[in-house]
Design an enzyme around this catalytic site. Structure first.
Site, PDB file in Angstrom:
ATOM      1  N   SER A 204      53.360  27.243 -68.817  1.00  0.00           N
ATOM      2  CA  SER A 204      54.186  26.330 -69.588  1.00  0.00           C
ATOM      3  C   SER A 204      53.719  24.878 -69.602  1.00  0.00           C
ATOM      4  O   SER A 204      54.488  23.952 -69.406  1.00  0.00           O
ATOM      5  CB  SER A 204      55.627  26.412 -69.077  1.00  0.00           C
ATOM      6  OG  SER A 204      56.462  26.465 -70.179  1.00  0.00           O
TER       7      SER A 204
ATOM      8  N   ARG B  96      55.652  25.752 -64.645  1.00  0.00           N
ATOM      9  CA  ARG B  96      56.498  26.711 -63.911  1.00  0.00           C
ATOM     10  C   ARG B  96      55.868  28.095 -63.877  1.00  0.00           C
ATOM     11  O   ARG B  96      54.996  28.450 -64.686  1.00  0.00           O
ATOM     12  CB  ARG B  96      57.888  26.799 -64.541  1.00  0.00           C
ATOM     13  CG  ARG B  96      57.889  27.298 -65.990  1.00  0.00           C
ATOM     14  CD  ARG B  96      58.176  28.773 -66.104  1.00  0.00           C
ATOM     15  NE  ARG B  96      58.011  29.278 -67.451  1.00  0.00           N
ATOM     16  CZ  ARG B  96      56.967  29.973 -67.862  1.00  0.00           C
ATOM     17  NH1 ARG B  96      55.968  30.241 -67.051  1.00  0.00           N
ATOM     18  NH2 ARG B  96      56.901  30.418 -69.108  1.00  0.00           N
TER      19      ARG B  96
ATOM     20  N   ASP C  37      61.711  27.241 -69.899  1.00  0.00           N
ATOM     21  CA  ASP C  37      60.616  26.389 -69.432  1.00  0.00           C
ATOM     22  C   ASP C  37      61.055  24.936 -69.286  1.00  0.00           C
ATOM     23  O   ASP C  37      60.751  24.268 -68.298  1.00  0.00           O
ATOM     24  CB  ASP C  37      59.434  26.486 -70.402  1.00  0.00           C
ATOM     25  CG  ASP C  37      59.007  27.922 -70.624  1.00  0.00           C
ATOM     26  OD1 ASP C  37      59.396  28.780 -69.811  1.00  0.00           O
ATOM     27  OD2 ASP C  37      58.292  28.187 -71.605  1.00  0.00           O
TER      28      ASP C  37
HETATM   29  P1  ADP Z   1      51.430  27.352 -72.179  1.00  0.00           P
HETATM   30  O1  ADP Z   1      51.628  28.754 -71.711  1.00  0.00           O
HETATM   31  O2  ADP Z   1      50.515  26.605 -71.292  1.00  0.00           O
HETATM   32  O3  ADP Z   1      52.712  26.617 -72.454  1.00  0.00           O
HETATM   33  P2  ADP Z   1      51.063  27.028 -75.050  1.00  0.00           P
HETATM   34  O4  ADP Z   1      50.143  27.757 -75.960  1.00  0.00           O
HETATM   35  O5  ADP Z   1      52.509  27.138 -75.289  1.00  0.00           O
HETATM   36  O6  ADP Z   1      50.670  27.484 -73.579  1.00  0.00           O
HETATM   37  O7  ADP Z   1      50.691  25.474 -75.081  1.00  0.00           O
HETATM   38  C1  ADP Z   1      49.384  25.048 -74.867  1.00  0.00           C
HETATM   39  C2  ADP Z   1      49.169  23.753 -75.634  1.00  0.00           C
HETATM   40  O8  ADP Z   1      49.814  22.646 -74.942  1.00  0.00           O
HETATM   41  C3  ADP Z   1      47.697  23.341 -75.693  1.00  0.00           C
HETATM   42  O9  ADP Z   1      47.030  23.973 -76.770  1.00  0.00           O
HETATM   43  C4  ADP Z   1      47.808  21.839 -75.919  1.00  0.00           C
HETATM   44  O10 ADP Z   1      48.067  21.528 -77.266  1.00  0.00           O
HETATM   45  C5  ADP Z   1      49.057  21.481 -75.097  1.00  0.00           C
HETATM   46  N1  ADP Z   1      48.634  21.017 -73.762  1.00  0.00           N
HETATM   47  C6  ADP Z   1      48.588  21.698 -72.608  1.00  0.00           C
HETATM   48  N2  ADP Z   1      48.111  20.934 -71.591  1.00  0.00           N
HETATM   49  C7  ADP Z   1      47.825  19.735 -72.139  1.00  0.00           C
HETATM   50  C8  ADP Z   1      47.285  18.514 -71.638  1.00  0.00           C
HETATM   51  N3  ADP Z   1      46.918  18.367 -70.362  1.00  0.00           N
HETATM   52  N4  ADP Z   1      47.147  17.491 -72.490  1.00  0.00           N
HETATM   53  C9  ADP Z   1      47.496  17.629 -73.787  1.00  0.00           C
HETATM   54  N5  ADP Z   1      48.007  18.731 -74.315  1.00  0.00           N
HETATM   55  C10 ADP Z   1      48.162  19.780 -73.516  1.00  0.00           C
HETATM   56 MG    MG Z   2      54.132  27.059 -73.948  1.00  0.00          MG
END
Ligand code: ADP
Ligand code: MG
Length: 353
Positions: A144, A42, A189
């Site tokens: 997210s 999002r 989110d």
């Molecule tokens: P965001 O702003 O994207 O939510 P966060 O720091 O909260 O950032 O979360 C990021 C974490 O989500 C990554 O470090 C990973 O552990 C997990 N993640 C994101 N995309 C993937 C994916 N495609 N496959 C597996 N885990 C993912």
């Molecule tokens: Mg996050």
């Protein structure tokens, strides 16, 4: 009544991403996926960092998503793999799901969703499953990806176990269970990931959770730029520090106005109890909170609590450390919205030098 997530039949060969995921799954597990589940990321249009204060937000889903291919088995084991090689395979018993918040690996986000559904169902034994996850949301860029992963896992766990929950219930479960990874998010989110609809942004309100359409202007294009600086929310304390700042400010403001501050956790609750306008809330902040740094001792003194109570009742595990020792009042001057600028004028923790 709230709607249930839609189930659709799709011709796999007509969708390149599904086709690739199907092939990756077959290569990994030697069988074809039984079904696929998808949850979008999002972008938030109005209301940054105010959902955890109880205030309404205006996000919309984006095309980038977490997609998972799944089969079910009776091994009571959960096998996880990812199309992105940096996310390593993981296997765990469905009867023994632990989430290590000190080590926020990708599979723990997935397991947050599984655990959330398991707990909602009354800690029932879960079926075993094999999954391959494929993500197109840039990770840790503020779109997210983490919540999309948690929501996708919750959705597919429900399906694997032949249960049916509506979107609002799924959003609430996912908001709660993502906190197992350590981030104390407010629920925006996960709500938009489940409640989004094509062609419309959603005004998301809380207590109770509800979403209403906000039509986007015809032909409007939203450009989301990525500075490529990643912020891993669970691996750092930045996110939770802001949540904790607002929580402490809530208590101080409530106490100063003679409210039952012990049970109030969110700034919106203080505003509701006082029946105050935003302008009155701004005046209250200026009157009650001073701009100089607060020490932990001062916070405890103002609230009449011990350091232990501060840690257990107000701080999160990753904001306990001495590094977050000093507290300062922080006034957000950039004011994305009047509401946001009001709410961000709160107590801020600063690393001790
Ligand atoms: P965001 O702003 O994207 O939510 P966060 O720091 O909260 O950032 O979360 C990021 C974490 O989500 C990554 O470090 C990973 O552990 C997990 N993640 C994101 N995309 C993937 C994916 N495609 N496959 C597996 N885990 C993912
Ligand atoms: Mg996050």
């Amino acid at each position: 009544m709230a709607a249930h997530p839609p189930k659709t039949k799709i011709l796999i060969s007509a969708n390149k991403r599904l086709q690739n995921l199907k092939e990756a799954f077959e290569k990994k597990y030697g069988e074809a996926p039984l079904f696929y589940a998808q949850a979008p990321g999002r972008v938030n249009l109005i209301g940054e960092h105010i959902d955890y204060c109880g205030y309404a937000v205006l996000p919309m889903a984006i095309e980038q998503s977490i997609l998972a291919a799944v089969t079910v088995n009776d091994s009571k084991k959960i096998y996880l793999a990812n199309t992105e090689p940096k996310y390593k395979d993981f296997t765990v018993s469905s009867e023994d799901i632990e989430i290590d918040k000190d080590n926020p690996q990708w599979y723990y986000y997935f397991l947050c969703g599984v655990k959330g559904i398991q707990e909602h169902l009354g800690k029932v034994p879960l079926s075993g499953m094999k999954c391959v996850v494929d993500g197109t949301i840039p990770a840790s860029s503020g779109l997210s990806s983490s919540s999309a992963l948690v929501c996708c896992a919750a959705l597919l766990t429900m399906e694997v176990n032949h249960k049916s929950l509506n979107k609002v219930a799924l959003a609430e479960i996912s908001a709660k269970c993502e906190r197992y990874i350590g981030t104390e998010g407010g629920g925006m989110d996960q709500s938009i990931s489940f409640l989004a609809e094509e062609g419309t942004a959603k005004l998301i309100e809380f207590h109770p959770l509800r979403a209403s359409d906000v039509r986007l202007p015809e032909g409007a294009v939203f450009v989301i730029s990525n500075c490529c600086v990643e912020m891993n929310k669970a691996a750092t304390s930045h996110f939770n520090i802001r949540v904790v700042e607002c929580r402490i400010a809530t208590k101080m403001l409530a106490k100063a106005r003679g409210l039952e501050w012990g049970r109030l956790l969110k700034l919106s609750q203080v505003q509701t109890e006082l029946e105050a306008s935003l302008e009155e809330m701004l005046r209250l902040v200026a009157e009650v909170l001073h701009p100089e740094p607060y020490s932990r001792e001062e916070v405890c003194k103002v609230l009449g609590i011990t350091t232990e109570q501060l840690c257990t009742d107000l701080l999160s595990p990753n904001t306990h450390a001495d590094g977050a020792g000093k507290l300062v009042v922080y006034t957000n001057q950039c004011g994305r919205s009047r509401q946001a600028s009001c709410l961000h004028q709160s107590v801020r923790t600063e690393p001790a030098s």
